[in-house]
Write a protein that holds these residues in place. Sequence first.
Motif, mmCIF file in Angstrom:
data_model
loop_
_atom_site.group_PDB
_atom_site.id
_atom_site.type_symbol
_atom_site.label_atom_id
_atom_site.label_comp_id
_atom_site.label_asym_id
_atom_site.label_seq_id
_atom_site.Cartn_x
_atom_site.Cartn_y
_atom_site.Cartn_z
ATOM 1 N N LYS A 15 0.631 -1.132 -0.012
ATOM 2 C CA LYS A 15 0.047 -0.122 -0.027
ATOM 3 C C LYS A 15 0.744 1.139 -0.160
ATOM 4 O O LYS A 15 0.630 2.168 -0.851
ATOM 5 N N SER A 16 1.800 1.240 0.677
ATOM 6 C CA SER A 16 2.613 2.319 0.951
ATOM 7 C C SER A 16 3.293 2.447 -0.269
ATOM 8 O O SER A 16 3.611 3.785 -0.844
ATOM 9 N N ILE B 79 0.956 4.139 -2.947
ATOM 10 C CA ILE B 79 0.786 5.481 -2.740
ATOM 11 C C ILE B 79 1.926 6.538 -3.252
ATOM 12 O O ILE B 79 1.680 7.462 -3.846
ATOM 13 N N LYS C 22 -5.896 12.149 -5.199
ATOM 14 C CA LYS C 22 -6.287 12.158 -3.845
ATOM 15 C C LYS C 22 -7.391 11.369 -3.628
ATOM 16 O O LYS C 22 -7.419 10.493 -2.443
ATOM 17 N N ILE D 77 -5.742 7.614 -3.440
ATOM 18 C CA ILE D 77 -5.045 7.596 -2.292
ATOM 19 C C ILE D 77 -5.743 7.405 -0.921
ATOM 20 O O ILE D 77 -5.450 6.822 -0.241
ATOM 21 N N ASP D 78 -6.806 8.348 -0.791
ATOM 22 C CA ASP D 78 -7.432 8.255 0.320
ATOM 23 C C ASP D 78 -8.707 6.702 0.241
ATOM 24 O O ASP D 78 -8.813 6.349 1.279
ATOM 25 N N LYS E 175 -5.774 4.596 1.608
ATOM 26 C CA LYS E 175 -5.624 4.430 3.066
ATOM 27 C C LYS E 175 -6.408 3.773 3.906
ATOM 28 O O LYS E 175 -6.247 3.624 5.113
ATOM 29 N N THR E 176 -7.730 3.661 3.411
ATOM 30 C CA THR E 176 -8.555 2.645 4.373
ATOM 31 C C THR E 176 -8.347 1.348 4.227
ATOM 32 O O THR E 176 -9.002 0.444 5.321
ATOM 33 N N ASN F 158 -6.358 -2.233 4.621
ATOM 34 C CA ASN F 158 -5.057 -3.031 5.426
ATOM 35 C C ASN F 158 -4.403 -3.748 4.550
ATOM 36 O O ASN F 158 -4.669 -4.219 3.611
ATOM 37 N N ASP G 287 2.863 -4.505 4.266
ATOM 38 C CA ASP G 287 3.544 -3.408 4.997
ATOM 39 C C ASP G 287 4.194 -3.657 6.104
ATOM 40 O O ASP G 287 5.070 -2.918 6.570
#
Length: 668
Positions: free
Chosen positions: A574-575, A578, A652, A655-656, A659-660, A662, A666
């Motif tokens: 995920k990171s 992003i 945006k 990405i939002d 961010k939700t 899991n 990571d």
Amino acid sequence: MGDYRGLKQEEIEVLERRGCICEEWNKVEVKEGFRPERLRNVVFSGEVRLGVFSRSFPFPGGVKKPSGLYSATIHNSVIHDDVYISHVRNQIANYIICRNVVVESVDSLVTEGFSSFGNGVRVAVLNETGGREVPIYNELSAHTAYLSAFYRHRPEMIERLAALVDDYTQKVGSNRGTISEGAHLVNCRTILNVCVGPSATLEGIYRLNNGTINSSEADPSYFGPGVIAEDFICASGANVSEGTLVSKCFIGQGCQLGKQYSAENSLFFANSQGFHGEACSVFGGPYTVTHHKSTLLIAGYFSFLNAGSGSNQSNHMYKLGPIHQGVVERGSKTTSDSYLLWPAKIGAFSLVMGRHYRNPDTSDLPFSYLIENRDESYLAPGVNLRSVGTMRDARKWPQRDRRKDIKKLDFILFNLLSPYTVQKMVRGMQLLRKLKETSGFTSDYYMYNNVKMTHESLERGILMYRIGIVKFLGNGLLKRLELSSFSDMQGVRTTLAATGSIGAGPWVDMAGLFVPRQKVEKLVQSIENGTIPSLDRLNGIYEKWYNQYYEWVWNWCVPVYKEVLDIDLNTITKSGLIRLIREWKEAVLSLDQMMYEDARKEFTLKVRTGFGLDGEDEVRNVDFEQVRGGFEDHPSVGDIRNHMEKKSRLAKTIIDRLKTLNDEKDSL
């Protein structure tokens, strides 16, 4: 026979009283309802069939003229219902004239012997002396022509493709020409062995010989005053006028040739334009445009070209004849008085300025400026990516598609960035890095394929290509995420997985259609082994490729992420995703900002020179703004701002959403 019957004696008497002549009236047949009073001063010979003439035709100025035959010689022809023929100076011979056709003030309309009406004519493109001949036919597409011209290394395929065209040619051949329904032929001189499609208009023609003017009610073709054409075919929606000279040419859908243009042994595909200048042995892919009297295009392959005034090329070294050829890949421009000595190959979306004598090959360095400086060729790789003109070109082409026919012959993909152009950017970035390493980091300039690059240009090229690659790869990634639903990172990875192997690897630009090279190779094999039964089947394959483009694009992107950016989408975190989206956003906005500043140059004080002719600075500025408008109000500037805002919001939003989620990777 059929719906026709012989003339009655009283009908013959009426015809003769009205000045009609025939030595064998028994060979003239008519439909029931035939009106002999609609004929006057007509000479018949051979076998003739006549329809029923009942309607009137409107002419300019509010004049109406009743259908029928007036002051004409008709030989061995069929005239269908509601046709108006008047003042044929010599004769109409061996023709089928369909319903609602107008033929007025035409010297002669004749078919002699068996004719294929331009089908099967071999057009010697690229090499004037032969070797790349393309056989033309009514439904020739740019993509089939591409195979015929450029796949000479597959001689069996060339032979079978030519055999398909020859078979088609025999099927459409006849000893009678056809003027199709709704066509108008007015004030023309000699028309010999020519078929005319539905709703076409021929006006003021000087001479046509051995050709077909395809047309449709939805997209009529027009041949205008002074045209001389031989051994030709035009597609629907073509416009050829104003003294144009054509010999051994195919003129595609929506093409325009005019203002004394001269073309020989050349192909022009969808929406190409030729005015004033000259073409010889040219393969003009879609949107090949030349508007200037002093411009010569010769022995070259072009597409999406904008040729400046005085653009010329040379294919003759005065040794073994005019045997050299050149390639200017899609989207390129040549400035005024530019010159290229063939052989040469210019990369996609490049700008050619000045005169170049050293046979440059910049095909792996697209979006470049090729500039002459003191008889030297200098290259600035990648800089055209930041030009507002490049963006404007990419957006104007689909808006300028003049084709109205439902059936398209050329399947055109307009994308500025595609696997075809981006694969070249990848190679370009790699070769610039290698050139820098092998030539020494302190070199003032670098040599590559007979062009020079300064150290600054090379460094900037590496940067621009990196930005362009990230933008293209990110575009596909963001689009897939935007259109997909997912609840965890595994769902994201599934969304980003390739759908198959088709598309991975090299791509080609088949004269407007981007295709994986593996698909082209498979098609070539199918033609060679005889599993392609007809030319219609070929056009069906191109349409399928066109519709599958975006699926195949992503299959190309997935391995390129790994090879070029060292990102494995199958295991991406995920990171990491992003970070990638933020890098994409930065690439998009930086390119847009460069275009924004490039557009601003068109509104500086320097470009206002010549405005406000009888006033001072204030008058000049007002005059400029009244004519050109303000910078912020310009449509291209507005498009850039809107694009920046749209892409920022998209980044945006995605990405939002991410961010939700899991992601167990990571924490590893």
